[in-house]
Design a protein around this motif. Structure first.
Motif, mmCIF file in Angstrom:
data_model
loop_
_atom_site.group_PDB
_atom_site.id
_atom_site.type_symbol
_atom_site.label_atom_id
_atom_site.label_comp_id
_atom_site.label_asym_id
_atom_site.label_seq_id
_atom_site.Cartn_x
_atom_site.Cartn_y
_atom_site.Cartn_z
ATOM 1 N N SER A 84 37.152 25.713 25.256
ATOM 2 C CA SER A 84 36.392 27.044 25.442
ATOM 3 C C SER A 84 34.915 26.486 25.861
ATOM 4 C CB SER A 84 36.216 27.476 24.021
ATOM 5 O OG SER A 84 35.579 28.790 24.022
ATOM 6 N N ALA A 85 34.521 27.560 26.661
ATOM 7 C CA ALA A 85 33.202 27.561 27.212
ATOM 8 C C ALA A 85 32.501 28.847 27.209
ATOM 9 C CB ALA A 85 33.113 26.982 28.419
ATOM 10 N N PRO A 86 31.164 29.147 27.441
ATOM 11 C CA PRO A 86 30.769 30.412 27.469
ATOM 12 C C PRO A 86 31.045 31.100 28.577
ATOM 13 C CG PRO A 86 28.951 28.717 26.894
ATOM 14 C CD PRO A 86 30.203 27.898 27.307
ATOM 15 N N ARG A 87 31.271 32.380 28.575
ATOM 16 C CA ARG A 87 31.982 33.289 29.368
ATOM 17 C C ARG A 87 31.158 33.215 30.945
ATOM 18 N NH1 ARG A 87 31.946 38.708 31.045
ATOM 19 N NH2 ARG A 87 33.746 39.500 31.744
ATOM 20 N N MET A 95 45.193 35.859 26.938
ATOM 21 C CA MET A 95 44.842 36.135 25.876
ATOM 22 C C MET A 95 43.434 36.022 25.927
ATOM 23 S SD MET A 95 46.210 34.491 22.025
ATOM 24 C CE MET A 95 47.803 35.313 22.032
ATOM 25 N N PRO A 96 42.605 36.770 25.158
ATOM 26 C CA PRO A 96 41.216 36.826 25.162
ATOM 27 C C PRO A 96 40.646 35.335 24.491
ATOM 28 C CG PRO A 96 41.581 38.903 24.269
ATOM 29 C CD PRO A 96 43.146 38.220 24.519
ATOM 30 N N ASP A 97 39.696 34.761 25.015
ATOM 31 C CA ASP A 97 39.382 33.302 24.705
ATOM 32 C C ASP A 97 39.039 33.448 22.933
ATOM 33 O OD1 ASP A 97 38.159 30.427 24.646
ATOM 34 O OD2 ASP A 97 36.105 31.677 24.313
ATOM 35 N N ALA A 98 38.606 34.654 22.461
ATOM 36 C CA ALA A 98 38.263 34.838 21.169
ATOM 37 C C ALA A 98 39.395 34.699 20.218
ATOM 38 C CB ALA A 98 37.370 35.967 20.920
ATOM 39 N N GLU A 99 40.455 35.145 20.678
ATOM 40 C CA GLU A 99 41.799 35.389 19.896
ATOM 41 C C GLU A 99 42.478 33.767 20.197
ATOM 42 O OE1 GLU A 99 45.145 36.450 17.710
ATOM 43 O OE2 GLU A 99 42.891 37.174 17.757
ATOM 44 N N LYS A 100 42.379 33.057 21.359
ATOM 45 C CA LYS A 100 42.793 31.677 21.342
ATOM 46 C C LYS A 100 41.911 30.941 20.296
ATOM 47 C CE LYS A 100 44.442 32.016 26.041
ATOM 48 N NZ LYS A 100 44.399 31.741 27.391
ATOM 49 N N ARG A 101 40.806 31.005 20.254
ATOM 50 C CA ARG A 101 39.994 30.067 19.333
ATOM 51 C C ARG A 101 40.340 30.458 17.961
ATOM 52 N NH1 ARG A 101 35.183 31.716 19.625
ATOM 53 N NH2 ARG A 101 35.154 32.955 21.197
ATOM 54 N N ARG A 102 40.737 31.870 17.682
ATOM 55 C CA ARG A 102 41.005 31.956 16.237
ATOM 56 C C ARG A 102 42.215 31.366 15.900
ATOM 57 N NH1 ARG A 102 44.004 35.363 13.003
ATOM 58 N NH2 ARG A 102 45.348 36.178 15.033
ATOM 59 N N ARG A 103 43.318 31.385 16.818
ATOM 60 C CA ARG A 103 44.619 30.756 16.233
ATOM 61 C C ARG A 103 44.600 29.152 16.658
ATOM 62 N NH1 ARG A 103 49.209 34.598 19.306
ATOM 63 N NH2 ARG A 103 48.250 36.585 18.774
ATOM 64 N N ALA A 104 43.557 28.416 17.063
ATOM 65 C CA ALA A 104 43.700 27.176 17.439
ATOM 66 C C ALA A 104 43.611 26.378 15.977
ATOM 67 C CB ALA A 104 42.586 26.909 18.226
ATOM 68 N N ASP A 105 44.014 25.456 15.953
ATOM 69 C CA ASP A 105 43.685 24.153 15.057
ATOM 70 C C ASP A 105 42.435 23.395 15.190
ATOM 71 O OD1 ASP A 105 46.219 24.154 13.114
ATOM 72 O OD2 ASP A 105 47.117 23.766 15.282
ATOM 73 N N PHE A 106 42.152 23.256 16.681
ATOM 74 C CA PHE A 106 41.101 22.586 16.977
ATOM 75 C C PHE A 106 40.262 23.273 18.194
ATOM 76 C CE2 PHE A 106 44.127 19.464 15.814
ATOM 77 C CZ PHE A 106 43.352 18.594 14.752
ATOM 78 N N ILE A 107 39.016 23.532 18.213
ATOM 79 C CA ILE A 107 38.337 23.899 19.406
ATOM 80 C C ILE A 107 37.740 22.964 19.914
ATOM 81 C CG2 ILE A 107 36.628 25.780 20.065
ATOM 82 C CD1 ILE A 107 37.208 27.348 17.604
ATOM 83 N N VAL A 108 37.918 22.808 21.390
ATOM 84 C CA VAL A 108 37.055 21.787 22.052
ATOM 85 C C VAL A 108 36.062 22.339 23.092
ATOM 86 C CG1 VAL A 108 37.505 19.838 23.561
ATOM 87 C CG2 VAL A 108 39.073 20.368 21.971
ATOM 88 N N PRO A 109 34.618 22.313 22.825
ATOM 89 C CA PRO A 109 33.673 22.733 23.666
ATOM 90 C C PRO A 109 33.520 21.826 25.095
ATOM 91 C CG PRO A 109 32.661 21.314 21.894
ATOM 92 C CD PRO A 109 34.182 21.156 21.622
#
Length: 214
Positions: free
Chosen positions: A131-134, A160-174
Motif C-alpha cells: 500500500s502507498a498513498p493515493r 477492491m478499495p485499498d482500505a478494504e484490502k488493508r483491513r483484510r490483510a494479515d500484513f501491510i507493507v508500505p
C-alpha cells in the motif's frame, strides 16, 4: 511450508515487493506472468479462448486488446473467460507449490493482483497487502505508457478499495516511504513466518477421496 499471498491495487508497488521477496529467498509465483504464457502461442488457453471468443486469436496467440474489448462491461463474457483461465492458473499454481515444497522452501509466495476479488485468499496461510498513498499510486500509474486518468479510474472501479484490502490483510507493507523500509518490512514477515507450519500445503484429501481410496 507457509503460503503467503501478495496482493495490492494497481500502482501500489507489488512487483517491487515480489522482487524483494525473491531476493530474500522466497519462491514467487506470478499469476500475471502465468496468464501471459497461457495466452501466448502454444499456450493452453489459446484454443478454448478461440472457440469461446471467435476473432480474438491472431497468429496463434490471444490478442489481449481484442479479448479485453469482448469482456469489458460484459459480465457473462467475463465469466466464460474466467471459467477457461482460472482452472489453468490453478494448475500452474499447484505445480509451483509442489516444486517449492520439494525444494524445502519455508515460505512460498503467490503474487496475485486480484487475490481478494477472486477469493484467492483461501489458498493462502497469510496475506500481505502492499500500500502507498493515493497520490503516489496515481502518479506511478499515470507515468505508464498508454495510461490516462479515465483508464486508471476504470481499473480502480474493478478492484477492491485499498482500505478494504488493508483491513483484510494479515500484513501491510508500505511502499511509499522508501525501498529500505519496504525491504525491512518484508524481511520481518519472512522471518516471522519461516518458523511456522502452514495449513494450505500440502492440500488435505477430501472425505469423498478418502472413501474412494478405501
Amino acid at each position: 511450508m507457509i503460503v503467503l499471498g501478495l496482493t495490492g491495487s494497481i500502482g501500489m508497488g507489488k512487483s517491487t515487493a515480489a522482487a524483494m521477496l525473491r531476493r530474500l529467498g522466497c519462491p514467487v509465483h506470478d499469476s500475471d506472468a502465468t496468464v501471459h504464457r497461457l495466452y501466448a502461442k502454444g499456450g493452453a488457453a489459446v484454443a478454448p479462448i478461440a472457440q469461446a471468443f471467435p476473432g480474438v486469436v491472431r497468429d496463434g496467440a490471444v490478442d489481449r486488446q481484442l479479448l479485453s474489448a469482448e469482456v469489458m462491461g460484459n459480465t457473462p463474457a467475463l465469466r466464460r473467460l474466467e471459467a477457461i483461465v482460472h482452472p489453468l492458473v490453478a494448475q500452474a499454481r499447484d505445480r509451483f507449490l509442489r516444486r517449492s515444497a520439494a525444494a524445502g522452501a519455508k515460505v512460498a509466495v503467490l503474487d496475485v493482483p486480484l487475490l481478494f476479488e477472486t477469493g484467492g485468499q483461501v489458498n493462502c496461510d497469510r496475506v500481505a497487502v502492499v500500500s502507498a498513498p493515493r497520490s503516489l499510486q496515481r502518479a506511478r500509474v499515470l507515468a505508464r505508457p498508454g495510461m490516462n486518468p479515465g483508464k486508471l479510474d476504470a481499473i480502480l472501479r474493478r478492484q477492491m478499495p485499498d482500505a478494504e484490502k488493508r483491513r483484510r490483510a494479515d500484513f501491510i507493507v508500505p511502499t511509499g516511504l522508501g525501498r529500505a523500509l519496504t525491504l525491512r518490512r518484508l524481511a520481518g514477515i519472512v522471518t516471522l513466518l519461516s518458523g511456522k507450519s502452514g495449513r494450505v500445503w500440502p492440500p488435505r484429501p477430501r472425505p469423498s477421496s478418502i472413501r474412494r481410496a478405501r
